[in-house]
Design an enzyme around this catalytic site. Sequence first.
Site, mmCIF file in Angstrom:
data_model
loop_
_atom_site.group_PDB
_atom_site.id
_atom_site.type_symbol
_atom_site.label_atom_id
_atom_site.label_comp_id
_atom_site.label_asym_id
_atom_site.label_seq_id
_atom_site.Cartn_x
_atom_site.Cartn_y
_atom_site.Cartn_z
ATOM 1 N N ASP A 1 0.860 -1.172 0.000
ATOM 2 C CA ASP A 1 0.000 0.000 0.000
ATOM 3 C C ASP A 1 0.904 1.232 0.000
ATOM 4 O OD1 ASP A 1 -2.013 1.777 0.250
ATOM 5 O OD2 ASP A 1 -2.738 1.061 2.191
ATOM 6 N N ASP B 1 -3.045 2.653 -5.791
ATOM 7 C CA ASP B 1 -1.940 2.645 -4.834
ATOM 8 C C ASP B 1 -1.842 1.380 -4.001
ATOM 9 O OD1 ASP B 1 -4.297 3.087 -3.549
ATOM 10 O OD2 ASP B 1 -3.516 4.585 -2.159
ATOM 11 N N GLU B 2 -2.555 0.346 -4.357
ATOM 12 C CA GLU B 2 -2.669 -0.785 -3.447
ATOM 13 C C GLU B 2 -2.784 -2.070 -4.250
ATOM 14 O OE1 GLU B 2 -5.920 -2.010 -0.138
ATOM 15 O OE2 GLU B 2 -5.937 0.068 -0.771
#
Lengths: 368, 369
Positions: free
Chosen positions: A13, A108-109
């Site tokens: 993350d 983002d993950e």
Amino acid sequence: MSFNNQRLVLHCDADSFFAAIELRDRPQLKNLPVAVGGRATDRGVIATCNYIARKFGVRSAMSTAMAEKLCPNLIVLAPRFSLYRQVSEEMHGIFSNYSRCIEPIALDEAYLELDSDDWNICAEIAKDIQRQIESSLAITVSAGLSRNKFLAKLASEWNKPAGFKIIRDEDVAQVMSQLAVGKIPSVGGKTKEKLAKLGIVTCRDLQQQSLDFLTQHFGVHGQLLFDRCRGRDLRTVKNTWIRKSISVERTFSNDLVRDDEISAALNSLVGLLDERWLRLKSGYLAKSLFVKIKYSDFSLTTRESAFSGYIHSGEHFSPQQQLQLTSTAKTLLTSALSVKNASIRLLGLGFSVHQGDQKQMNQTDLFM
Amino acid sequence: MKFKVFREQLLKPLQLVAGVIEKRQTMPILANVYMSLHKDGTLSLTGTDMEVEMVVRVVLDNDFTPGEITVPAKKLTDICRSLPDESEITLELKDERVLVKSGRSRFQLSALPASDFPASDSRQNEISFQCTKHTIKRLIEKTGFAMAQQDVRYYLNGMLWEISANRFRVVATDGHRLALSENTELQTGINDVYSCIVPRKGISELARLLDDNEDNVDIGIGPSHIQVSSEFFTFTSKLVDGKFPEYERVLPRGGDKIVFGPRAELREAFSRAAILSNVKYRGVRLLLNDSLLTITANNPEQEEANEEVVVDYHGEELEIGFNVSYLQDVTNVLESETIKFTLSNSNASALIEEPEGGDSMYVVMPMRM
């Protein structure tokens, strides 16, 4: 431990992703509270903020006006999504050097299924990924390594930013017993409240309850609670990101009230959806159309309707489809407004899609 | 109000009326059946959902006291149904409750005043004619399956009724297939062509009301309603306010590939092939060669079904895809031993009918392969 799940899962993350990218390009702001989002005067919301801003209570999804109240010196930067997408792609490129099975969750993950079941080897991989992302992209990621997705995510959240945590099989009991129920994804305000009324605050409390008891109170959700509080999660990491919907939306600087304004907004959304739909790589089939409305009091409602006929991605809408979609959208909107007719802050339009199989046959229509 | 009836006298009318009543209502009284007992011994039962209204009449010969009241329809129906065959049932209004007695069973039902029941406003008919119950029942049976269900093109969620001097034609379509059936043996006395769209629910409730009896019923149609009535019932439905598509434009013409095939054999082959078709899309491929039709189905699990049916066909090879459910529907409802397919190419609709034409025709759009 279930025998078919020998592989370990890594959750990565990126730390305050958008803000981190902006700060990377503007190092002079590094020690100031910074957020990325829309402007307060345009009713913008905060997409993300750095850890300094978080100390003031600024959170993502908070309205910018609210954030500026909490943190008067907050520097709000306009988002640059194409840049974020590009960085995200590079980040996924790095992931793909270490795993063949990646499930992106957002820009983002991502979850990575690692090929090994050796904790030490996997920990080295995780640290490698963190180092490589930091050196080549100048942003940091937090990583969590464990037996399943739920525990891996829990681990990555453990000590952000740039943290790394392993939850080994032997740590699970200890970790879970101290965990608040709210840490279980899908346990939101209402479930938490309901649990609290039953005297359940931690996962340890939850473990005391029988599956029957939980199913009785929470329906199908009961099984999930029963599993998660013991650190169990049978979901596998899915290699391809299967898109379930595609949508466009607009927040209006002035609330929409008049029919002609709404109508014009809807028409322009159909146009935007057409553009997105055209850009989407071929192979999706729209199965229903939905309209999303956020009223000026922030309450949200959606209406969805399946339509006959098939619309393939990668092509412009035909004039008939354009007409059909516009009229369907209007019908949906009218139906929503008949329940609640208030001024509109945000309007969204999208398709629920499924992946079109090349061999799939598509029904043709008599009247089109 | 007080009366005595045999279970069988009351049960069937109650079930017909209760069918109209929605499970969830906007007003509590819409869950009730309105019962009105006239001086002449006619007991009328009425149920409505404000779109469709059904009145069924029973003639009582026993002692009775006239009156009117409304009671929960489902509960009364369930009580009647659960009583033994041929039981005698007494119904009595007492202190705003309805007392139901039969043998050693007693029930007290809550009642709502008859004056609160939404009265149907009397409406003016623009046309009226008579035909037999059997005629309407047959027309509905031949086409009803093709009506759309909750389509955004709301005018497809019903059945087009088109009446002229000596033709009563009905058309139903969901946009993917179309069913048309007509009766040309009646005299309606209507000069022009009159058409209306009867909503889906109205059609299904009307079908429940009709049997193969050759008794005549009166049909009256106004700008926004349709009424079908006999001595024993009055059925009223609102009409769908919309324009039905110009169906005649999509009836295929000039198909050059004519296939005659055995109906029963085809129906069975389709239903077997359907087992391995994609559960959701139901696609099957039809490969037409000299005298042989091959039906193939695949599903995402890579399973495959193959069926061969010998047919009467001489012409070039053709491969065409269809939703197998549509083919099943048509082969179920046609009656002749042999059926006729008229096709032109794999993108054009198919016409399916009886070899001599018959009173019905079916159009099915293909699936793009």
